[in-house]
Design a protein around this motif. Sequence first.
Motif, mmCIF file in Angstrom:
data_model
loop_
_atom_site.group_PDB
_atom_site.id
_atom_site.type_symbol
_atom_site.label_atom_id
_atom_site.label_comp_id
_atom_site.label_asym_id
_atom_site.label_seq_id
_atom_site.Cartn_x
_atom_site.Cartn_y
_atom_site.Cartn_z
ATOM 1 N N LEU A 122 0.809 -1.209 0.000
ATOM 2 C CA LEU A 122 0.000 0.000 0.000
ATOM 3 C C LEU A 122 0.840 1.257 0.000
ATOM 4 O O LEU A 122 0.550 2.206 -0.735
ATOM 5 N N THR A 156 -3.619 4.791 8.903
ATOM 6 C CA THR A 156 -4.050 3.513 8.327
ATOM 7 C C THR A 156 -4.526 2.590 9.449
ATOM 8 O O THR A 156 -3.726 2.046 10.206
ATOM 9 N N PRO A 204 -8.072 0.016 4.729
ATOM 10 C CA PRO A 204 -7.963 -0.575 3.394
ATOM 11 C C PRO A 204 -8.038 -2.094 3.423
ATOM 12 O O PRO A 204 -7.693 -2.741 4.409
ATOM 13 N N VAL A 240 -6.686 1.598 -3.652
ATOM 14 C CA VAL A 240 -6.852 2.361 -2.416
ATOM 15 C C VAL A 240 -6.272 3.768 -2.551
ATOM 16 O O VAL A 240 -6.796 4.745 -1.998
ATOM 17 N N GLU A 299 -11.970 -0.809 -0.514
ATOM 18 C CA GLU A 299 -11.607 -2.103 -1.097
ATOM 19 C C GLU A 299 -12.057 -2.125 -2.545
ATOM 20 O O GLU A 299 -13.237 -1.877 -2.836
#
Length: 296
Positions: free
Chosen positions: A19, A156, A201, A222, A245
């Motif tokens: 990510l 996150t 995420p 994302v 997602e």
Amino acid sequence: MTGICANRVVVVTGAGRGLGRAHALAFAAEGAAVVVNDLGAALDGAGASDAPAREVVAEIEAAGGRAVAHGGDIATAEGASSLIATALETYGRLDTLVNNAGFLRDRMLVNLTEDDWDAVVRVHLRGHFLPLKHAAAHWRAETRAGRPAAARVIGTTSGAGLLGSVGQGNYSAAKAGIVALTLVAAAELGRYGVGVNAIAPAARTRMTEGGFAGLRGLPEDVSPLVVWLGSGGSEGVTGRVFEVEGGRVTVMEGWRRGASAEAPARWTPESAGATARTLLSTTPPPLPPYGSTPTP
């Protein structure tokens, strides 16, 4: 370069893979100069290498963007301080902080060691707090000097932090802490022009490929929302958590007061219990933790 983040300086932690890498590349594609932080550790946090961060920097530069690598441990005061200093010394400013670094040590609670607990809480929760603290100190100083910020922070969290996840007590607790930290930071830093949000995420990365093989989304799915949240266009959006997602974005709704009752005098254990059962009978049950067996 042009784009919605042109002339902005963005720090992304854990940006060597997965990510974080996708976020760094996406910010650069929208015109940002990016500080690519990654310790280069293994999935369980062991070891270190500067190669992942340097490789992402090379990708950004090859595409015509600007980036610099930072290999420090952002869960230490020195590493977090040097991370923010790298942005300021290299590019002269800091506009956006994306806290993303983390690793897993999954165990059922009865098998979870203190070291497993401490290591995961350290990288996720302390690793969010320390960069945020140093970035916030900079933005506060800028505001007091008459240079108000239009700064952004994206944390996150995870579905594990919102619902819980069997076998991930340490990770779930850390990710739940990030949600609370996001809410506090949004309330405290708004006066300095800082918007603070978090994403939860779900994507196929090396962290999820073992236990969550059915995930359909990619890291690159994302990043568009993260880039927007990190841009000037997200002004006024703060204290929010978004689940992302694939092609789906969901605004998550946190704890809200539901059914309640008040006694004319102090409750007895029996009356408190009876009232609790009455209230629960009118309240929808919580969503089950990931990996749990549904109640018959």
